[in-house]
Design an enzyme around this catalytic site. Sequence first.
Site, PDB file in Angstrom:
ATOM      1  N   ASN A   9     -21.174  -7.112   8.610  1.00 44.17           N
ATOM      2  CA  ASN A   9     -20.766  -7.580   7.287  1.00 44.17           C
ATOM      3  C   ASN A   9     -20.002  -6.505   6.532  1.00 44.17           C
ATOM      4  OD1 ASN A   9     -22.113  -9.845   7.979  1.00 44.17           O
ATOM      5  ND2 ASN A   9     -23.887  -9.483   6.676  1.00 44.17           N
ATOM      6  N   HIS A  21     -17.392  -3.400  10.756  1.00 45.64           N
ATOM      7  CA  HIS A  21     -16.129  -4.016  10.355  1.00 45.64           C
ATOM      8  C   HIS A  21     -15.625  -3.539   9.000  1.00 45.64           C
ATOM      9  CE1 HIS A  21     -17.248  -7.462  13.330  1.00 45.64           C
ATOM     10  NE2 HIS A  21     -16.663  -6.453  13.927  1.00 45.64           N
ATOM     11  N   CYS A  43      -5.591   4.410   2.523  1.00 48.36           N
ATOM     12  CA  CYS A  43      -4.144   4.616   2.489  1.00 48.36           C
ATOM     13  C   CYS A  43      -3.575   4.548   3.904  1.00 48.36           C
ATOM     14  CB  CYS A  43      -3.806   5.972   1.872  1.00 48.36           C
ATOM     15  SG  CYS A  43      -2.032   6.311   1.894  1.00 48.36           S
ATOM     16  N   CYS A  57      -1.605   4.566  -3.187  1.00 48.19           N
ATOM     17  CA  CYS A  57      -2.435   5.758  -3.005  1.00 48.19           C
ATOM     18  C   CYS A  57      -2.200   6.774  -4.129  1.00 48.19           C
ATOM     19  CB  CYS A  57      -2.118   6.393  -1.658  1.00 48.19           C
ATOM     20  SG  CYS A  57      -3.000   7.929  -1.354  1.00 48.19           S
ATOM     21  N   CYS A 109      -0.610  10.146  -2.292  1.00 45.15           N
ATOM     22  CA  CYS A 109       0.714  10.244  -1.658  1.00 45.15           C
ATOM     23  C   CYS A 109       1.631   9.073  -2.001  1.00 45.15           C
ATOM     24  CB  CYS A 109       0.556  10.362  -0.144  1.00 45.15           C
ATOM     25  SG  CYS A 109       0.231   8.788   0.678  1.00 45.15           S
ATOM     26  N   THR A 129     -26.222 -13.646  13.286  1.00 41.33           N
ATOM     27  CA  THR A 129     -24.914 -13.447  13.905  1.00 41.33           C
ATOM     28  C   THR A 129     -24.687 -14.481  14.993  1.00 41.33           C
ATOM     29  OG1 THR A 129     -23.421 -11.923  15.047  1.00 41.33           O
ATOM     30  CG2 THR A 129     -25.771 -11.661  15.491  1.00 41.33           C
ATOM     31  N   SER A 130     -23.442 -14.970  15.068  1.00 41.28           N
ATOM     32  CA  SER A 130     -23.107 -16.002  16.045  1.00 41.28           C
ATOM     33  C   SER A 130     -22.976 -15.408  17.443  1.00 41.28           C
ATOM     34  CB  SER A 130     -21.809 -16.695  15.643  1.00 41.28           C
ATOM     35  OG  SER A 130     -20.775 -15.739  15.523  1.00 41.28           O
ATOM     36  N   ASN A 140     -32.236 -16.792  13.333  1.00 38.71           N
ATOM     37  CA  ASN A 140     -31.028 -17.606  13.152  1.00 38.71           C
ATOM     38  C   ASN A 140     -31.444 -19.076  13.233  1.00 38.71           C
ATOM     39  OD1 ASN A 140     -28.447 -18.901  13.479  1.00 38.71           O
ATOM     40  ND2 ASN A 140     -27.616 -16.956  14.232  1.00 38.71           N
ATOM     41  N   GLU A 156     -29.776 -21.444  14.132  1.00 41.76           N
ATOM     42  CA  GLU A 156     -29.114 -22.108  15.260  1.00 41.76           C
ATOM     43  C   GLU A 156     -29.187 -21.278  16.533  1.00 41.76           C
ATOM     44  OE1 GLU A 156     -25.100 -23.229  14.168  1.00 41.76           O
ATOM     45  OE2 GLU A 156     -25.827 -24.045  12.267  1.00 41.76           O
TER      46      GLU A 156
HETATM   47  P1  NAD Z   1     -20.495 -15.917  11.837  1.00 38.02           P
HETATM   48  O1  NAD Z   1     -19.997 -16.458  10.568  1.00 38.02           O
HETATM   49  O2  NAD Z   1     -19.700 -16.041  13.052  1.00 38.02           O
HETATM   50  O3  NAD Z   1     -21.933 -16.570  12.156  1.00 38.02           O
HETATM   51  C1  NAD Z   1     -22.925 -16.655  11.215  1.00 38.02           C
HETATM   52  C2  NAD Z   1     -24.258 -16.920  11.903  1.00 38.02           C
HETATM   53  O4  NAD Z   1     -25.262 -16.942  10.883  1.00 38.02           O
HETATM   54  C3  NAD Z   1     -24.356 -18.254  12.623  1.00 38.02           C
HETATM   55  O5  NAD Z   1     -24.893 -18.052  13.907  1.00 38.02           O
HETATM   56  C4  NAD Z   1     -25.307 -19.076  11.748  1.00 38.02           C
HETATM   57  O6  NAD Z   1     -26.110 -19.971  12.514  1.00 38.02           O
HETATM   58  C5  NAD Z   1     -26.148 -18.001  11.116  1.00 38.02           C
HETATM   59  N1  NAD Z   1     -26.766 -18.359   9.845  1.00 38.02           N
HETATM   60  C6  NAD Z   1     -26.327 -19.230   8.902  1.00 38.02           C
HETATM   61  N2  NAD Z   1     -27.170 -19.256   7.853  1.00 38.02           N
HETATM   62  C7  NAD Z   1     -28.159 -18.360   8.126  1.00 38.02           C
HETATM   63  C8  NAD Z   1     -29.313 -17.926   7.404  1.00 38.02           C
HETATM   64  N3  NAD Z   1     -29.611 -18.398   6.205  1.00 38.02           N
HETATM   65  N4  NAD Z   1     -30.102 -16.980   7.986  1.00 38.02           N
HETATM   66  C9  NAD Z   1     -29.802 -16.486   9.222  1.00 38.02           C
HETATM   67  N5  NAD Z   1     -28.727 -16.874   9.927  1.00 38.02           N
HETATM   68  C10 NAD Z   1     -27.908 -17.792   9.379  1.00 38.02           C
HETATM   69  O7  NAD Z   1     -20.794 -14.424  11.516  1.00 38.02           O
HETATM   70  P2  NAD Z   1     -20.794 -13.115  12.379  1.00 38.02           P
HETATM   71  O8  NAD Z   1     -21.517 -13.321  13.650  1.00 38.02           O
HETATM   72  O9  NAD Z   1     -21.204 -12.071  11.453  1.00 38.02           O
HETATM   73  O10 NAD Z   1     -19.293 -12.791  12.791  1.00 38.02           O
HETATM   74  C11 NAD Z   1     -18.213 -12.966  12.106  1.00 38.02           C
HETATM   75  C12 NAD Z   1     -17.380 -11.973  11.380  1.00 38.02           C
HETATM   76  O11 NAD Z   1     -17.320 -12.429  10.062  1.00 38.02           O
HETATM   77  C13 NAD Z   1     -17.863 -10.590  11.301  1.00 38.02           C
HETATM   78  O12 NAD Z   1     -16.826  -9.823  11.760  1.00 38.02           O
HETATM   79  C14 NAD Z   1     -18.041 -10.287   9.809  1.00 38.02           C
HETATM   80  O13 NAD Z   1     -17.367  -9.089   9.510  1.00 38.02           O
HETATM   81  C15 NAD Z   1     -17.333 -11.377   9.121  1.00 38.02           C
HETATM   82  N6  NAD Z   1     -17.934 -11.916   7.876  1.00 38.02           N
HETATM   83  C16 NAD Z   1     -18.622 -11.129   7.014  1.00 38.02           C
HETATM   84  C17 NAD Z   1     -19.183 -11.671   5.860  1.00 38.02           C
HETATM   85  C18 NAD Z   1     -19.940 -10.774   4.942  1.00 38.02           C
HETATM   86  O14 NAD Z   1     -19.655  -9.593   4.849  1.00 38.02           O
HETATM   87  N7  NAD Z   1     -20.961 -11.285   4.239  1.00 38.02           N
HETATM   88  C19 NAD Z   1     -19.058 -13.011   5.578  1.00 38.02           C
HETATM   89  C20 NAD Z   1     -18.342 -13.807   6.481  1.00 38.02           C
HETATM   90  C21 NAD Z   1     -17.791 -13.224   7.630  1.00 38.02           C
HETATM   91 ZN    ZN Z   2      -2.053   8.379   0.727  1.00 40.52          ZN
END
Ligand code: NAD
Ligand code: ZN
Length: 251
Positions: free
Chosen positions: A101, A118, A126, A147, A150, A188-189, A213, A215
């Site tokens: 996240n 990420h 910059c 920036c 620079c 995480t998916s 999760n 799912e």
């Molecule tokens: P994803 O969006 O691909 O998957 C989300 C997962 O969370 C799914 O498997 C879903 O079933 C599960 N989920 C949904 N609700 C939930 C809950 N209440 N509790 C637990 N699990 C729950 O996300 P990912 O796997 O993190 O990958 C995607 C990319 O998206 C990453 O690179 C991330 O950087 C980015 N992202 C970040 C944010 C953030 O910073 N909050 C938000 C959206 C996407």
């Molecule tokens: Zn710079």
Amino acid sequence: MDELLRVARLILDSNYMVVFTGAGMSADSGIPTFRGSNGLWNRYRPEDLATPEAFMSDPVKVWSWYLWRISKLSKVSPHKGYRVLKRWYEAGYLKKVITQNVDGLFRRVGIDDVIELHGYIERARCMRCGYRDIIYNLDRSSLPIICPRCYGLMRPDVVWFGEPLDRNVLDEAYRVAREADLMLVIGTSGVVYPAAYIPYIARDSGATVIEINPEDTPISDIADIRLRNGAEKSLVEIDRELKKILKGLER
Ligand code: NAD
Ligand code: ZN
């Protein structure tokens, strides 16, 4: 044995518990996931906004979108599950957090040394000299952000589609995954690589893997225990079991 109780016992018996999170960890704080039905990308095409090409062709548009996402973030706060993790961290049960996240909610709850695979959305970098700063310290009155050192173009300090992850950050995450004897994989998916290798690395190094999760995911297959409630509810319930066990021990 009840699954929540099993997880609580595993936590107490662990020497190096690591938490690995994805967008689902923040869903209960009201931040949409990417792939869920309520995902951000259902309304915006990622290829239009979160790529280096999009940024170079229209940096003002991309910055506007990021500043909008950042302003929405300021209206949410880390849910109770985050606060449970913070307490486990302070108590020494939780050794390290690895997250995909960019929302910075672990920072906000007080876990500062989180591995952010990420990047971090509230920070800019910059493109000319590499200077990094929190966007609140930078002049945002006219976009794109420039920036202060620079005058180069600054970009959001996140990893975009098609970009490699920072090598040092990824190596550190792999090292921590190998060290783990217990890994909680939350929300995480498991389809975004290379981040998705992390639970496999932990498992191959002998760690017990627990998935939280609602799912099924590819990680479900290697998980020793699967909890099918959301992140907040699951963590609060595990914490309750943990306290029960410890109270019993104290008597
Ligand atoms: P994803 O969006 O691909 O998957 C989300 C997962 O969370 C799914 O498997 C879903 O079933 C599960 N989920 C949904 N609700 C939930 C809950 N209440 N509790 C637990 N699990 C729950 O996300 P990912 O796997 O993190 O990958 C995607 C990319 O998206 C990453 O690179 C991330 O950087 C980015 N992202 C970040 C944010 C953030 O910073 N909050 C938000 C959206 C996407
Ligand atoms: Zn710079």
